[in-house]
Design an enzyme around this catalytic site. Structure first.
Site, PDB file in Angstrom:
ATOM      1  N   GLU A 120     -12.722  -2.080  12.294  1.00 18.23           N
ATOM      2  CA  GLU A 120     -12.726  -0.943  10.939  1.00 18.23           C
ATOM      3  C   GLU A 120     -13.851  -1.782   9.984  1.00 18.23           C
ATOM      4  OE1 GLU A 120      -9.118  -1.532   8.710  1.00 18.23           O
ATOM      5  OE2 GLU A 120      -9.885  -0.454   6.900  1.00 18.23           O
ATOM      6  N   ASP A 139      -8.979  -8.733   4.230  1.00 16.32           N
ATOM      7  CA  ASP A 139      -8.393  -7.727   4.941  1.00 16.32           C
ATOM      8  C   ASP A 139      -9.654  -7.585   6.342  1.00 16.32           C
ATOM      9  OD1 ASP A 139      -7.203  -5.559   6.271  1.00 16.32           O
ATOM     10  OD2 ASP A 139      -8.002  -4.104   4.657  1.00 16.32           O
ATOM     11  N   GLU A 146       0.786  -1.348  -0.007  1.00 21.70           N
ATOM     12  CA  GLU A 146      -0.024  -0.113   0.057  1.00 21.70           C
ATOM     13  C   GLU A 146       0.830   1.271   0.053  1.00 21.70           C
ATOM     14  OE1 GLU A 146      -2.766  -0.573   3.276  1.00 21.70           O
ATOM     15  OE2 GLU A 146      -4.151  -1.582   1.946  1.00 21.70           O
TER      16      GLU A 146
HETATM   17  C1  GCV Z   1      -2.575   0.591   8.693  1.00 18.68           C
HETATM   18  C2  GCV Z   1      -6.019  -1.992   5.515  1.00 18.68           C
HETATM   19  C3  GCV Z   1      -6.514  -0.543   6.276  1.00 18.68           C
HETATM   20  C4  GCV Z   1      -5.493   0.374   6.445  1.00 18.68           C
HETATM   21  C5  GCV Z   1      -4.201  -0.561   7.114  1.00 18.68           C
HETATM   22  C6  GCV Z   1      -3.977  -1.711   6.134  1.00 18.68           C
HETATM   23  C7  GCV Z   1      -2.658  -2.460   6.913  1.00 18.68           C
HETATM   24  O1  GCV Z   1      -5.898  -1.721   4.266  1.00 18.68           O
HETATM   25  O2  GCV Z   1      -7.705  -0.091   5.721  1.00 18.68           O
HETATM   26  O3  GCV Z   1      -5.826   1.502   7.242  1.00 18.68           O
HETATM   27  O4  GCV Z   1      -3.059   0.355   7.317  1.00 18.68           O
HETATM   28  O5  GCV Z   1      -4.925  -2.575   6.064  1.00 18.68           O
HETATM   29  O6  GCV Z   1      -3.038  -3.384   7.549  1.00 18.68           O
HETATM   30  O7  GCV Z   1      -1.472  -2.180   6.646  1.00 18.68           O
END
Ligand code: GCV
Length: 711
Positions: A399, A371, A297
């Site tokens: 989340e 996720d 990411e």
């Molecule tokens: C900390 C998901 C979440 C992100 C998070 C990522 C991760 O994509 O939406 O906020 O980033 O996972 O676990 O690295």
């Protein structure tokens, strides 16, 4: 010492450490007798904290002061000390039990000593005494008989860690309970009482490691100014057996080290990390190590220099090794340059590296391959990666589970994953055995949970979200514990020991996870959340930069049906599982229905096991989820006599939000999917009150958990 203003009594700050007075006179007498004269050695910080907990809890629970003696005498009813300090005749009585303990384990035993019934709490190390103290007090709080206790317990997992996704500006990524606890500006001088109470709470459930900073890391935390502050926190946590870890931004050598590269094979870069590690250990001799999110990411990593995860992780591991530190390298990777099914990418990328990491590297894998969805099949890396210790990463913060306004008891989800059979070493090769290291004989093991803790007075936003922190810790200690036992323990310690309260509310907790699956993502649907903030439904979203950020990528709804084909006719992600599961998942007749649309694209008229068509089945599941929340509200209303007004009201208000949002999910998703199925809602499903356009028009630029975006 932890004190509380009277007006704050019902605010939830005390968590599961309330130590309410024992009203049952029989138990009260039993406990009073057991602690009538205590020998409790407290000649170091950990034992001092343990004894402090006794001094806080016992007078409250027993409503009287307790007598301590400074030497072991025939008068003592309770003796608390590490094994090596015990008199020889007592050593002889407990020796065998001590032998089987790990360094963090403990015994709590009733025995006859010098012709007298006594209780002994002992352990190999001080930390075992602290854990035993909390367990002993917990057993009292939960009204367990202690007269003939015979408890020998050790944690099954080495690293029991919280991961804080806390930023240096005190915002918390995916945090729904206020700001970060770490007040960087006032540290190192100002030690907030919260740091101590945080450590107490963690120690009480056996958590022994904390990663203070977000995996989307800021290199500044590795500069001297911040390390001084980290040191101050580590000094508090040490007395509760908690090691501090930091997230290491891979590009730190450039950003704070003035180097031109962060190439892990560059000698200057290696030297920079070695020096940095030495600098940290000078301040924090028991520093745990680094957690690293690399080439994921948009985060920097070894691939920026044509190197791979092994090169990156081993370089840091080499720097940490002389000090006993670990690298925890995350496997949450997927690439915008790779159009392979996102669910397959981490396995494809990491499996070839199995056996190539240094022995102080652990690879951290999310519980599922996408996720933290309300339900995912376990990640196929578990069991498949045989020569590398894998840490499982759960998300305690909600989340994708309604933030801190939905009551969802997550140990039910954690248990489902841990109990899953990977079949990688024959039947019975559960994820729990992979994680505790017993399946492949790993020497290091770990469980991580993304924390749901913040500055809210009750720590977690929703009072019942405390149970998720609690349950995570208990499962990290023993991945074989049942969610039912955890719910029972937590309710007793937090609310009441009254069975008429416990039974229905425990049932509410245990059914709450399935409720959220039903009203958000039934039958294997996943990642149909609204963009970015992930608050509420957004199955229609199709305009994001990468295909695999769009919900339409995951549900694949069309005129024929719905679901992601991960069988050989589709992405063939099923091949990453052991052959028994691969076959089970590939065959639409054998796949467990809860994973149906995760693995199959299924026609709208397909007949489910209960005879309903898929379309009717989906619609009825959404309705069932709404009905489940209505039942949760009824149960809570019935529990009112056992609660004070504020306890009752706060959860009632939150449940009402949950009901409103469950209906929102049902209506928005069904209206949208109906544009493909072209079918009427079946009988029993309430009609939406708004149009699809209305639901699509909702925008939440200031939803918590991410930096606000107004466009
Ligand atoms: C900390 C998901 C979440 C992100 C998070 C990522 C991760 O994509 O939406 O906020 O980033 O996972 O676990 O690295």
């Amino acid at each position: 010492m932890f004190t509380m203003l009277h007006s704050q009594q019902a605010d939830g700050y005390k968590l599961w450490l309330k130590y309410d007075k024992i009203e049952n006179s029989e138990l009260l007498n039993e406990y009073a007798e057991i602690v009538s004269s205590i020998y409790f050695k407290d000649d170091n910080d950990i034992l001092k904290n343990a004894k402090k907990e006794f001094s806080l809890a016992l007078p409250q629970m027993l409503n009287k002061q307790v007598k301590y003696s400074s030497n072991i005498s025939s008068d003592n009813s309770l003796i608390v000390d590490v094994y090596e300090n015990l008199p020889n005749d007592l050593k002889d009585l407990v020796g065998n039990d001590i032998e089987v303990l790990t360094d963090e384990g403990f015994i709590i035993k009733s025995l006859t000593y010098k012709k007298k019934s006594i209780t002994i709490i002992s352990a190999k190390k001080n930390i075992g005494i602290l854990y035993a103290t909390f367990r002993f007090l917990h057993l009292m709080q939960t009204h367990k008989k202690l007269k003939s206790i015979d408890l020998v317990d050790s944690p099954k997992v080495d690293l029991r860690m919280l991961n804080h996704w806390d930023n240096l500006d005190r915002s918390v990524e995916r945090g729904y309970a206020g700001f970060s606890l770490w007040n960087w500006q006032k540290l190192p001088e100002y030690i907030d009482q919260r740091y101590i109470d945080y450590a107490r709470a963690n120690a009480s459930i056996g958590i022994n490691s904390t990663v203070l900073t977000n995996v989307n890391a800021n290199a500044l935390v590795l500069t001297p100014m911040y390390l001084e502050k980290v040191e101050a926190l580590a000094n508090v946590f040490r007395g509760y057996g908690i090691k501090v870890y930091l997230t290491a931004r891979f590009s730190a050598p450039i950003e704070i080290g003035n180097l031109e590269t962060s190439d892990p094979l560059n000698p200057e870069v290696e030297k920079w990390w070695s020096n940095k590690v030495a600098e940290i250990y000078k301040r924090i001799p028991d520093f745990g190590g680094f957690l690293v999110k690399a080439n994921s990411e948009g985060q920097p990593g070894p691939q920026n220099y044509g190197r791979n995860h092994v090169d990156g992780a081993n370089m840091m591991a080499t720097a940490l090794k002389p000090f006993g530190g670990n690298v925890i390298w995350r496997a949450f990777v997927y690439s915008e340059h790779d159009d392979t099914d996102r669910a397959k990418q981490a396995y494809d990328e990491f499996l070839p590296y199995d056996g190539k990491f240094k022995d102080n590297v652990l690879v951290q894998v999310k519980n599922g391959a996408i996720d933290f969805q309300p339900r995912e099949p376990f990640h196929p890396m578990f069991g498949a990666m045989k020569k590398t210790p894998l840490v499982i990463e759960f998300q305690i913060t909600q989340e994708y589970l309604g933030f801190s306004s939905h009551l969802v008891f997550l140990p039910k989800l954690f248990e489902e994953v841990l109990d899953s059979d990977t079949y990688q070493k024959g039947k019975g090769s559960t994820v729990a055995k992979v994680i505790d290291g017993s399946l492949y004989g790993n020497t290091l093991s770990g469980i991580a949970g993304v924390a749901n803790i913040g500055t809210d007075l009750n720590w977690t936003g929703h009072p019942f979200a405390q149970a998720n922190w609690y349950g995570f810790g208990r499962l990290a200690w023993d991945p074989d514990l049942s969610s039912e036992k955890i719910a029972d323990e937590w309710l007793r310690a937090t609310y009441s020991n009254n069975q008429d309260f416990i039974e229905p509310v425990k049932n509410l907790m245990l059914t709450s996870r399935e409720a959220v699956v039903n009203y958000m993502n039934p039958l294997g649907l996943h990642h149909i959340f609204d963009t970015g903030h992930h608050y509420g439904p957004g199955p229609w979203v199709d305009n994001l930069g990468r295909p695999d950020w769009n919900p339409v990528y995951y549900h694949q709804a069309d005129a024929n049906g719905i679901g992601f084909d991960r069988t050989p006719s589709g992405s063939n992600a099923t091949e990453q599982y052991a052959s028994y599961l691969e076959k089970t998942f590939n065959d639409i007749n054998t796949i467990p229905e809860e994973y149906l649309l995760w693995f199959h694209h299924v026609p709208w008229d397909y007949k489910l096991q209960n005879g309903n068509t898929l379309w009717d089945g989906i619609a009825l599941k959404y309705q069932e989820g709404v009905n489940d929340v209505t039942h949760m509200i009824q149960t809570w209303d019935n529990a009112k006599p056992y609660l004070n007004d504020s306890e009752y009201n706060e959860v009632k208000m939150l449940l009402q939000i949950q009901l409103k949002e469950a209906k929102w999910w049902r209506d928005a998703c069904l209206l949208y999917f109906q544009t493909f199925s072209k079918k009427e809602l079946p009988e029993g499903v309430e009609k939406p009150t708004q149009s699809l356009e209305y639901y699509k028009s909702l925008k939440f630029p200031f939803a918590p958990g991410i930096r606000p975006q107004w466009d």
